[in-house]
Design a protein around this motif. Structure first.
Motif, PDB file in Angstrom:
ATOM      1  N   GLU A 371       0.808  -1.221   0.000  1.00 21.95           N
ATOM      2  CA  GLU A 371       0.000   0.000   0.000  1.00 21.95           C
ATOM      3  C   GLU A 371       0.838   1.267   0.000  1.00 21.95           C
ATOM      4  O   GLU A 371       0.449   2.284  -0.577  1.00 21.95           O
ATOM      5  CB  GLU A 371      -0.946  -0.017   1.200  1.00 21.95           C
ATOM      6  N   THR A 372       2.011   1.228   0.624  1.00 20.33           N
ATOM      7  CA  THR A 372       2.864   2.417   0.698  1.00 20.33           C
ATOM      8  C   THR A 372       3.970   2.411  -0.346  1.00 20.33           C
ATOM      9  O   THR A 372       4.860   3.260  -0.310  1.00 20.33           O
ATOM     10  CB  THR A 372       3.496   2.527   2.096  1.00 20.33           C
ATOM     11  N   SER A 374       6.511   0.380  -0.782  1.00 19.24           N
ATOM     12  CA  SER A 374       7.782   0.292  -0.061  1.00 19.24           C
ATOM     13  C   SER A 374       8.947  -0.101  -0.957  1.00 19.24           C
ATOM     14  O   SER A 374      10.105   0.210  -0.655  1.00 19.24           O
ATOM     15  CB  SER A 374       7.656  -0.714   1.087  1.00 19.24           C
ATOM     16  N   SER A 380       1.154   0.309  -5.819  1.00 17.96           N
ATOM     17  CA  SER A 380       0.794   0.315  -4.395  1.00 17.96           C
ATOM     18  C   SER A 380      -0.538  -0.377  -4.175  1.00 17.96           C
ATOM     19  O   SER A 380      -1.457   0.173  -3.567  1.00 17.96           O
ATOM     20  CB  SER A 380       0.739   1.751  -3.862  1.00 17.96           C
ATOM     21  N   ARG A 382      -3.475  -2.458  -2.751  1.00 17.11           N
ATOM     22  CA  ARG A 382      -3.860  -2.623  -1.350  1.00 17.11           C
ATOM     23  C   ARG A 382      -5.057  -3.553  -1.215  1.00 17.11           C
ATOM     24  O   ARG A 382      -5.858  -3.734  -2.134  1.00 17.11           O
ATOM     25  CB  ARG A 382      -4.155  -1.277  -0.706  1.00 17.11           C
TER      26      ARG A 382
END
Length: 604
Positions: A371-372, A374, A380, A382
């Protein structure tokens, strides 16, 4: 199929259905369709007891039919030669001592120990196509004479999806024997559920089939669920053969407010719907509506239901026109009788493979979420956490354009609730606005048995095979698909869980090309209304398996959540947001590379 490996035999148990003609008779085009009264007495359970390689030399086929067979015509045929011809034909022996007095089910058996194509005793690895002929006698409804599915059994291994393109040449046989080969693993998009390659020239029937590995316990359940799927909830009529009897148990359950009268009316041939002509009421769409704050519309609830059985309609919506920019069109919607502050129009998707998507382990989906972002790849995806309506537990959403439903059963119950206005024990309350009075009553109208049968049918629909496995252009397109980063969201491969609800769906290597996650697809595809925690610009990654069969099944092409894309090229060009880099990579490709990537998608 269910398989049991014992010290003395490999035992395989599967189901079959009656068919009109044979698998390779393209001149008739009546192999994959369904005859009248298919849910009555026209399935069979098959048990294959294979002792070859276990110290024995025989394979015994034990068959249970739902109705007595003709004593001279209830055949089981082995080793396919050409079209409708088999090398080993014979009538099965009745096992009357196993029949239960007062029941119509009958037991039969036939054994084989010799391979007529090799002239040798059966050996482990021998390929044996077989076909059951259900020539019934004196059925209450419908015809008596039927054939069965062409099924490939590999001695010592089990039932396999097959391809029959390359004949197995046999010495002394001028035309060669067309006993099929197991399908390459790369073709098995749905694992062992994958359908045999179709040779009956019925492009519109691809998405309506029993899976190749349908177990003996689910054959009749599949047919009963199919009947629910094809039933008009108003008058109980069936949409196919005129002689099919009305389903009186389902009649008069159509909601006060509804979109369409049956499941199949939206999901024609179980394929994706195509946008209608301008000005025509959208009856194969779910149009979510909401007020300025995104809450359900006070006068109509969360879904616009344009049809009524009594009282005044909530209103209707159509596509009044299309705007076009750089070859991409956008629908312009026109509402009558209602002016929702926010809305989101979503077209009916294809239905195959849903049970396999439910069978993916939650941990495998969680592992894909980022989601972030990374890892800094611009993706992203989610998870969409939703509530299980039965257990009240929080679960991962998998189904629907916004991943709002956690299971096939809840997705089916949701569609029944809003699309046809039929209440179930899962969702017993009608969609109703806070100021709306003409909503109908609460309480289950469809029995749990019928809901379970319908859910099983949807879960077990077979996935068609990937085509063009040796097509150099399509294979090059697959590489380009990955190079452009499309596989970051359209994840190719999963292995399903060993704990899936249906045994047929367990431990399968599948190729759905989805991550089941929500992604920002950019402002071009955004609607003004979200759902749950999914924003208007977030959409679940759509599975790509069988997308290349759309034109044949649906009679046209329409892709994305509202059917706006007329071609796969347009669908790709609409990708924005997290997919913008992949879209740009595709847009920068030479025309030949773009065509190759499209050829790959068409092969799925």
């Amino acid at each position: 199929a269910l398989q049991e490996d014992t010290p003395s035999a490999l035992i395989t148990r599967l189901a079959d259905r009656a068919r009109d003609r044979h698998a390779r008779e393209a001149q008739f085009q009546i192999y994959d369709h369904y005859l009248s009264f298919y849910w009555e007495h026209r399935t069979a359970e098959i048990e294959i007891v294979d002792t070859v390689g276990k110290g024995g030399d025989t394979i015994t086929f034990n068959v249970i039919t739902e109705w007595p067979l003709h004593p001279q015509q209830g055949e089981l045929r082995f080793f396919h030669l050409n079209e409708a011809i088999y090398a080993n034909n014979g009538v099965m022996s009745a096992q009357t001592h196993l029949d239960v007095p007062g029941e119509t089910r009958r037991h039969y058996t036939r054994s084989v120990s010799h391979n007529p194509l090799t002239g040798q005793p059966l050996q482990v690895g021998d390929r044996m196509e077989f076909e059951l002929s259900q020539f019934l006698t004196g059925t209450p409804n419908g015809r008596d004479n039927y054939y069965g599915t062409a099924i490939l059994y590999v001695v010592g291994q089990g039932v396999e999806p097959f391809e029959a393109e390359n004949p197995s040449l046999v010495t002394g046989q001028a035309n060669g024997a067309q006993n099929p080969y197991p399908m390459p693993l790369a073709g098995r998009l749905g694992g062992d559920t994958t359908l045999n390659y179709q040779y009956s020239d019925e492009p519109d029937n691809h998405f309506m089939q029993i899976p190749t590995n349908l177990s003996n316990i689910n054959g009749q359940t599949f047919m009963l669920g199919r009947r629910v799927h094809h039933t008009d909830f108003g008058d109980g009529s069936h949409d196919e053969a005129a002689e099919n009897s009305n389903f009186t148990a389902l009649a008069n359950t159509l909601g006060t407010n509804y979109i369409n009268r049956s499941c199949i009316a939206c999901h024609a041939k179980n394929g994706r719907a195509i946008p209608p002509a301008t000005g025509v009421t959208l009856e194969q769409y779910v149009v979510k509506i909401g007020d300025a704050s995104g809450m359900p519309d006070a006068q109509a609830g969360a879904v616009l239901q344009p049809q009524v059985t009594s009282g005044s309609s909530e209103g209707s919506v159509s596509i009044s026109s299309w705007t076009e920019n750089n070859g991409l069109r956008t629908p312009v919607y026109s509402f009558t009788g209602i002016s929702p502050a926010n809305y989101s129009a979503r077209i009916a998707p294809q239905l195959v493979g849903l049970g396999l998507l439910e069978a993916i382990d939650e941990a495998d989906i969680v592992a894909l979420a980022d989601e972030t972002d990374s890892n800094g790849d611009g993706i992203s995806g989610r998870l969409h956490y939703v509530t299980d309506a039965v257990t009240s537990e929080t679960r991962i959403g998998r189904f629907g354009w916004k991943a709002t439903q956690p299971s096939v059963k809840q997705q089916v119950a949701s569609a029944l609730n809003t699309d046809v206005g039929v209440m179930t024990s899962v969702l017993p309350n009608p969609d109703c606005g806070s100021a709306q009075t003409n909503c109908g009553s609460s309480g289950s109208e469809l029995s749990d048995q019928h809901l379970d049968e319908l859910s099983a049918y949807i879960s077990l629909l077979g996935v068609s095979a990937r085509r063009g496995l040796d097509d150099a252009t399509a294979l090059a397109g697959e590489t380009l698909f990955a190079t452009a980063g499309c596989n970051s969201c359209h994840v190719k491969t999963f292995q399903t869980s060993q704990y899936a609800p249906h045994a047929e769906l367990r431990n399968q290597i599948i190729y759905p090309y989805t991550d089941l996650l929500l992604h920002d697809m950019g402002p071009g595809l955004a609607s003004s209304l979200g759902e749950g925690s999914a924003a208007g610009n977030e959409w679940r990654t759509a599975p790509l398996w069988n997308i290349g069969l759309t034109a044949g099944v649906s009679g046209g092409q329409g892709y994305l959540h509202d059917g706006r894309a007329r071609t796969l090229h347009e669908a790709i060009m609409w990708h924005g947001g997290e997919a913008a880099a992949s879209q740009a990579a595709y847009d920068a490709m030479p025309a030949g590379d773009q065509a190759a990537l499209i050829a790959f998608l068409q092969s799925l």
